[in-house]
Design a protein around this motif. Structure first.
Motif, PDB file in Angstrom:
ATOM      1  N   LEU B 102       0.818  -1.218   0.000  1.00 54.72           N
ATOM      2  CA  LEU B 102       0.000   0.000   0.000  1.00 54.72           C
ATOM      3  C   LEU B 102       0.851   1.267   0.000  1.00 54.72           C
ATOM      4  O   LEU B 102       0.357   2.354   0.282  1.00 54.72           O
ATOM      5  CB  LEU B 102      -0.958   0.010   1.192  1.00 54.72           C
ATOM      6  N   GLY B 103       2.142   1.142  -0.291  1.00 50.67           N
ATOM      7  CA  GLY B 103       2.979   2.328  -0.417  1.00 50.67           C
ATOM      8  C   GLY B 103       3.448   2.914   0.909  1.00 50.67           C
ATOM      9  O   GLY B 103       4.123   3.941   0.931  1.00 50.67           O
ATOM     10  N   VAL B 104       3.083   2.231   2.022  1.00 55.54           N
ATOM     11  CA  VAL B 104       3.470   2.727   3.344  1.00 55.54           C
ATOM     12  C   VAL B 104       4.984   2.854   3.436  1.00 55.54           C
ATOM     13  O   VAL B 104       5.519   3.825   3.996  1.00 55.54           O
ATOM     14  CB  VAL B 104       2.965   1.757   4.438  1.00 55.54           C
ATOM     15  N   SER B 105       5.688   1.881   2.834  1.00 56.33           N
ATOM     16  CA  SER B 105       7.140   1.859   2.939  1.00 56.33           C
ATOM     17  C   SER B 105       7.771   3.041   2.212  1.00 56.33           C
ATOM     18  O   SER B 105       8.753   3.605   2.673  1.00 56.33           O
ATOM     19  CB  SER B 105       7.661   0.564   2.347  1.00 56.33           C
ATOM     20  N   SER B 106       7.178   3.439   1.059  1.00 56.10           N
ATOM     21  CA  SER B 106       7.746   4.582   0.337  1.00 56.10           C
ATOM     22  C   SER B 106       7.621   5.851   1.160  1.00 56.10           C
ATOM     23  O   SER B 106       8.518   6.689   1.163  1.00 56.10           O
ATOM     24  CB  SER B 106       7.041   4.764  -1.002  1.00 56.10           C
ATOM     25  N   GLY B 107       6.480   5.968   1.869  1.00 59.45           N
ATOM     26  CA  GLY B 107       6.313   7.125   2.760  1.00 59.45           C
ATOM     27  C   GLY B 107       7.364   7.117   3.848  1.00 59.45           C
ATOM     28  O   GLY B 107       7.957   8.151   4.178  1.00 59.45           O
ATOM     29  N   ALA B 108       7.610   5.921   4.413  1.00 58.88           N
ATOM     30  CA  ALA B 108       8.631   5.804   5.452  1.00 58.88           C
ATOM     31  C   ALA B 108       9.993   6.185   4.885  1.00 58.88           C
ATOM     32  O   ALA B 108      10.787   6.873   5.538  1.00 58.88           O
ATOM     33  CB  ALA B 108       8.662   4.377   5.982  1.00 58.88           C
ATOM     34  N   ALA B 109      10.258   5.754   3.643  1.00 60.45           N
ATOM     35  CA  ALA B 109      11.552   6.048   3.018  1.00 60.45           C
ATOM     36  C   ALA B 109      11.731   7.541   2.836  1.00 60.45           C
ATOM     37  O   ALA B 109      12.799   8.087   3.128  1.00 60.45           O
ATOM     38  CB  ALA B 109      11.654   5.324   1.680  1.00 60.45           C
ATOM     39  N   VAL B 110      10.681   8.225   2.351  1.00 65.45           N
ATOM     40  CA  VAL B 110      10.790   9.668   2.154  1.00 65.45           C
ATOM     41  C   VAL B 110      11.087  10.352   3.485  1.00 65.45           C
ATOM     42  O   VAL B 110      11.983  11.205   3.583  1.00 65.45           O
ATOM     43  CB  VAL B 110       9.504  10.231   1.509  1.00 65.45           C
ATOM     44  N   GLY B 111      10.370   9.932   4.542  1.00 64.01           N
ATOM     45  CA  GLY B 111      10.623  10.494   5.876  1.00 64.01           C
ATOM     46  C   GLY B 111      12.063  10.275   6.298  1.00 64.01           C
ATOM     47  O   GLY B 111      12.745  11.197   6.775  1.00 64.01           O
ATOM     48  N   ALA B 112      12.539   9.049   6.109  1.00 62.72           N
ATOM     49  CA  ALA B 112      13.902   8.723   6.530  1.00 62.72           C
ATOM     50  C   ALA B 112      14.930   9.530   5.752  1.00 62.72           C
ATOM     51  O   ALA B 112      15.891  10.060   6.314  1.00 62.72           O
ATOM     52  CB  ALA B 112      14.148   7.223   6.329  1.00 62.72           C
ATOM     53  N   ILE B 113      14.712   9.635   4.421  1.00 64.69           N
ATOM     54  CA  ILE B 113      15.689  10.345   3.586  1.00 64.69           C
ATOM     55  C   ILE B 113      15.741  11.829   3.956  1.00 64.69           C
ATOM     56  O   ILE B 113      16.818  12.424   4.048  1.00 64.69           O
ATOM     57  CB  ILE B 113      15.354  10.139   2.090  1.00 64.69           C
ATOM     58  N   ILE B 114      14.566  12.409   4.207  1.00 66.65           N
ATOM     59  CA  ILE B 114      14.553  13.813   4.618  1.00 66.65           C
ATOM     60  C   ILE B 114      15.353  13.979   5.910  1.00 66.65           C
ATOM     61  O   ILE B 114      16.171  14.897   6.054  1.00 66.65           O
ATOM     62  CB  ILE B 114      13.104  14.323   4.777  1.00 66.65           C
ATOM     63  N   ALA B 115      15.142  13.037   6.852  1.00 61.88           N
ATOM     64  CA  ALA B 115      15.878  13.108   8.120  1.00 61.88           C
ATOM     65  C   ALA B 115      17.376  12.990   7.882  1.00 61.88           C
ATOM     66  O   ALA B 115      18.173  13.720   8.479  1.00 61.88           O
ATOM     67  CB  ALA B 115      15.398  12.004   9.058  1.00 61.88           C
ATOM     68  N   SER B 124      19.335   9.954  18.181  1.00 61.53           N
ATOM     69  CA  SER B 124      18.937   8.567  18.381  1.00 61.53           C
ATOM     70  C   SER B 124      17.515   8.302  17.885  1.00 61.53           C
ATOM     71  O   SER B 124      17.230   7.251  17.352  1.00 61.53           O
ATOM     72  CB  SER B 124      19.057   8.205  19.854  1.00 61.53           C
ATOM     73  N   PHE B 125      16.607   9.250  18.077  1.00 63.88           N
ATOM     74  CA  PHE B 125      15.233   9.027  17.662  1.00 63.88           C
ATOM     75  C   PHE B 125      14.911   9.638  16.304  1.00 63.88           C
ATOM     76  O   PHE B 125      13.853   9.394  15.750  1.00 63.88           O
ATOM     77  CB  PHE B 125      14.250   9.598  18.696  1.00 63.88           C
ATOM     78  N   GLY B 126      15.806  10.479  15.803  1.00 61.39           N
ATOM     79  CA  GLY B 126      15.496  11.276  14.618  1.00 61.39           C
ATOM     80  C   GLY B 126      15.055  10.456  13.428  1.00 61.39           C
ATOM     81  O   GLY B 126      13.967  10.656  12.884  1.00 61.39           O
ATOM     82  N   LEU B 127      15.878   9.480  13.055  1.00 67.12           N
ATOM     83  CA  LEU B 127      15.610   8.709  11.844  1.00 67.12           C
ATOM     84  C   LEU B 127      14.324   7.880  11.941  1.00 67.12           C
ATOM     85  O   LEU B 127      13.422   8.033  11.112  1.00 67.12           O
ATOM     86  CB  LEU B 127      16.829   7.843  11.531  1.00 67.12           C
ATOM     87  N   PRO B 128      14.207   7.040  12.970  1.00 65.20           N
ATOM     88  CA  PRO B 128      12.974   6.247  13.041  1.00 65.20           C
ATOM     89  C   PRO B 128      11.722   7.109  13.186  1.00 65.20           C
ATOM     90  O   PRO B 128      10.686   6.790  12.587  1.00 65.20           O
ATOM     91  CB  PRO B 128      13.160   5.362  14.278  1.00 65.20           C
ATOM     92  N   LEU B 129      11.827   8.191  13.912  1.00 62.17           N
ATOM     93  CA  LEU B 129      10.645   9.026  14.129  1.00 62.17           C
ATOM     94  C   LEU B 129      10.199   9.677  12.819  1.00 62.17           C
ATOM     95  O   LEU B 129       9.013   9.642  12.458  1.00 62.17           O
ATOM     96  CB  LEU B 129      10.965  10.100  15.167  1.00 62.17           C
ATOM     97  N   ALA B 130      11.170  10.245  12.080  1.00 62.18           N
ATOM     98  CA  ALA B 130      10.831  10.888  10.808  1.00 62.18           C
ATOM     99  C   ALA B 130      10.230   9.868   9.843  1.00 62.18           C
ATOM    100  O   ALA B 130       9.247  10.142   9.147  1.00 62.18           O
ATOM    101  CB  ALA B 130      12.080  11.511  10.192  1.00 62.18           C
ATOM    102  N   SER B 131      10.808   8.683   9.853  1.00 61.01           N
ATOM    103  CA  SER B 131      10.334   7.677   8.917  1.00 61.01           C
ATOM    104  C   SER B 131       8.950   7.161   9.320  1.00 61.01           C
ATOM    105  O   SER B 131       8.082   6.927   8.471  1.00 61.01           O
ATOM    106  CB  SER B 131      11.382   6.571   8.853  1.00 61.01           C
ATOM    107  N   PHE B 132       8.711   7.041  10.623  1.00 63.16           N
ATOM    108  CA  PHE B 132       7.398   6.615  11.103  1.00 63.16           C
ATOM    109  C   PHE B 132       6.337   7.650  10.737  1.00 63.16           C
ATOM    110  O   PHE B 132       5.237   7.313  10.283  1.00 63.16           O
ATOM    111  CB  PHE B 132       7.449   6.392  12.621  1.00 63.16           C
ATOM    112  N   LEU B 133       6.690   8.928  10.909  1.00 63.88           N
ATOM    113  CA  LEU B 133       5.742   9.996  10.539  1.00 63.88           C
ATOM    114  C   LEU B 133       5.432   9.946   9.045  1.00 63.88           C
ATOM    115  O   LEU B 133       4.273  10.086   8.634  1.00 63.88           O
ATOM    116  CB  LEU B 133       6.313  11.363  10.920  1.00 63.88           C
ATOM    117  N   GLY B 134       6.480   9.737   8.240  1.00 62.94           N
ATOM    118  CA  GLY B 134       6.265   9.620   6.793  1.00 62.94           C
ATOM    119  C   GLY B 134       5.305   8.490   6.464  1.00 62.94           C
ATOM    120  O   GLY B 134       4.397   8.628   5.633  1.00 62.94           O
ATOM    121  N   ALA B 135       5.480   7.355   7.160  1.00 60.24           N
ATOM    122  CA  ALA B 135       4.623   6.201   6.906  1.00 60.24           C
ATOM    123  C   ALA B 135       3.184   6.489   7.342  1.00 60.24           C
ATOM    124  O   ALA B 135       2.228   6.164   6.625  1.00 60.24           O
ATOM    125  CB  ALA B 135       5.166   4.985   7.648  1.00 60.24           C
ATOM    126  N   LEU B 136       3.020   7.127   8.509  1.00 56.40           N
ATOM    127  CA  LEU B 136       1.671   7.429   9.010  1.00 56.40           C
ATOM    128  C   LEU B 136       0.939   8.359   8.046  1.00 56.40           C
ATOM    129  O   LEU B 136      -0.239   8.170   7.736  1.00 56.40           O
ATOM    130  CB  LEU B 136       1.744   8.097  10.390  1.00 56.40           C
TER     131      LEU B 136
END
Lengths: 260, 343
Positions: B102-115, B124-136
């Motif tokens: 459902l494209g959730v992973s691409s959203g997570a990737a965009v979040g992670a890349i921006i971070a 410590s939390f920056g990458l996973p948090l940004a990527s989680f927000l992107g996925a949400l």
């Protein structure tokens, strides 16, 4: 038992069913016939509330089905529909046990009693010998019997059948219909069957509903409904109607265009 | 007659849990710094009991602060991806569906890349948090477009997911093409799936989503069996299908979001684990969901251990290992057609 009060239904713009009213009495075997797109399947789907009509209401033993719980509907009305394709095949027994689902509620596992009921349903439909086989290894006729067994396991009062004999050969058609007739006569199951095959409908049903363009064109006994005038005007083709020499019920023969 | 019982599910779950524990023990003893197996196990058990006898300070740190948290994290992700894959396969009635469909992973990737580009990756939390927000955010958009008059239409949802996913992929390519060399390496590793970004605290972010998601899906597992033969079929058997779909799609999507956010895109786990479990135990979700979770956890921990040790001290992205296993395995499935006749 079922009372349909002037229901109308549309998918989008055009009405698929309009102002349909009829009653089905307990223990009746009712056939719904009509051309492609006349609304047979839609009508059945409304009867078990897969679809909800925009106008009118349906009463099941005087209670509106609109307010019934899904599981309660499934305890009283079982459906044997055209077959769906099986993605990951379950065994015959597992499939029949799914009929117990409405009784399980939040429970995760079937009890001994559920297993007993499933076994009895499989005995009735004569599929006990291959209860462990996966569904995708069965023939079309055997699969049909499994779905009747599943419907029986629901312990319903009403069976809704949608084109049950489509893609069965005549031997399996008769097997299937005899089984349904036995359930109707001996167990008092109420049956509503949508069918393309008017000879089958004429032979097996107590009463017929003939649909045309989403409206009831004619309702009554097979003798009243299957007449040359009715069929020709609804289907728009010439037919010959006489009597089945054994049963005396109306029988339809198709005619070539301009061939007589 | 064979029917599925609570006893059977519990027995198999206990056996697979033992396997999981064995894999975790194996994983903490292996690595570039050799700690003998028995000593590692002593360190583990003594720390559980609050003692501090065995091993040197360094060995204790390696095992308790590095390898064990990483194994637990890989376990959660493996369990999450497997259950989410199994659920999407059932809901979309598509044997090739995976957690990323459902494209959730691409959203997570965009979040992670921006971070990563903003330099947040070092927090410590920056990458996973940004990527989680992107996925949400992606989940919200996909469900907004995939629902009509309060109902989920699987095909519309799937199309919305695929299209939004491709749009986000375009963004990912754009970011890659403008990023610097050092960032590029991080981004590529993230896209291949890698646990070396994560630390113990990442577990705290994701485990509630994965645990709750798997739990909710397990509660619906009997109904997932029924929807396998179509939505109409499930309605005929008394299932409130719209609620089932809403809860299941959201749970599976949240599990995916949480998993992806800590380790990037790890492929194949969500495909091969559910199919293998079906091959062994059959298609019933009451057994499929717990078994997939436990087997998926073991599989990903084992794969990550390989990734760490195969070319030690160089670490491979774990996605390389899962794909190396997954590719041939899938060919095998295609050839034998044992699992799905329609493949």
């Amino acid at each position: 038992m079922i009372e349909v009060n002037s229901i109308s239904f549309r998918y989008r713009e055009d009405w698929a069913l309009q102002d349909i009213s009829f009653r089905v009495e307990k223990g009746e075997f009712v056939g719904v016939i009509g051309p492609n797109g006349s609304g047979k399947t839609t009508l059945l789907k409304i009867l078990y509330r897969l679809l909800s009509p925009q106008k009118g209401e349906i009463l099941f033993e005087l209670a509106p089905i609109k307010r019934m719980e899904r599981a309660d509907i499934a305890k009283r009305i079982a459906v044997v529909a055209q077959e769906t394709h099986l993605l990951f095949p379950f065994s015959v027994l597992e499939t029949v046990l799914m009929g117990r689902s409405p009784y399980l509620g939040q429970l995760m596992f079937e009890s001994e009693k559920d297993l007993e009921i499933a076994k009895k349903a499989m005995e009735w439909t004569n599929i006990l010998p291959f209860s462990e086989r996966p569904m995708d290894e069965l023939s079309g006729g055997e699969r049909k019997r499994v779905f009747i067994a599943r419907a029986l396991a629901q312990e319903p009062e009403v069976f809704l059948l949608d084109e049950p004999t489509a893609n069965l050969d005549i031997h399996h058609q008769i097997d299937f219909l005899d089984l349904i007739l036995t359930l109707n006569r001996e167990r008092g199951l109420t049956i509503v069957m949508a069918s393309h095959d008017m000879n089958i409908a004429s032979e097996f049903c107590d009463r017929l509903i003939l649909l045309r363009g989403g409206r009831i064109y004619k309702m009554g006994t097979p003798e009243e409904v299957i007449t040359k005038e009715n069929i020709e005007s609804v289907y728009g083709c010439e037919v010959w109607i006489d009597q089945n020499p054994i049963s005396g019920m109306p029988r339809i023969s198709l005619l070539k265009k301009g061939g007589h | 007659m064979k029917i599925i019982t609570l006893k059977k599910v519990l027995t198999i779950s206990i056996l697979l849990s033992l396997l999981l524990i064995f894999v975790i023990l194996l994983s903490v003893t292996m690595g570039s710094v050799k700690v003998p197996p028995l000593r590692s196990i002593r360190i583990l058990f003594q720390s559980i009991l609050g003692l501090k006898g065995a091993g040197s300070e360094t060995e204790r740190t390696i095992i308790l602060s590095l390898r064990l948290p990483r194994a637990i994290l890989a376990g959660f992700v493996g369990a999450g991806l497997s259950v989410s894959g199994a659920t999407f396969q059932a809901l979309l009635r598509n044997p090739l569906a995976d957690p990323y469909i459902l494209g959730v992973s691409s959203g997570a990737a965009v979040g992670a890349i921006i971070a990563i580009l903003l330099g947040l990756g070092t927090f410590s939390f920056g990458l996973p948090l940004a990527s989680f927000l992107g996925a949400l955010l992606t989940i919200m958009v996909v469900f907004y477009f995939g629902r009509q008059d309060g109902k989920i239409h699987p095909h519309t949802l799937l199309l919305a997911g695929v299209i939004i996913g491709s749009f986000l992929s375009a963004l990912i390519m754009f970011f890659i093409s403008v990023s610097q060399k050092e960032e590029l390496h991080t981004i590529i590793f993230w896209l291949m799936g890698d646990f070396s970004f994560s630390n113990a605290r990442a577990i705290l972010i994701i485990f509630p989503y994965i645990l709750l998601g798997v739990f909710f899906l397990y509660l619906r597992s009997r109904h997932l069996n029924l929807i396998l033969s179509g939505e109409e079929n499930a309605v005929q058997l008394g299932v409130d299908v719209e609620r089932l779909k809403l809860v299941s799609y959201l749970s599976a999507s949240l599990i995916t979001a949480a998993s992806v956010s800590v380790c990037g895109l790890i492929g194949f786990v969500g495909l091969i684990i559910p199919h293998s479990v079906r091959l062994i135990f059959g298609p019933d979700h009451r057994l499929l969901i717990p078994s997939s979770a436990l087997l998926g956890a073991s599989f990903l921990i084992a794969s990550d251990t390989f990734a760490r040790t195969l070319l030690a001290p160089v670490e491979l992205p774990v996605g390389v290992i899962t794909a190396a296993f997954g590719g041939p395995f899938f060919i095998y499935l295609l050839r034998t057609r044992k699992v799905v006749k329609t493949l």
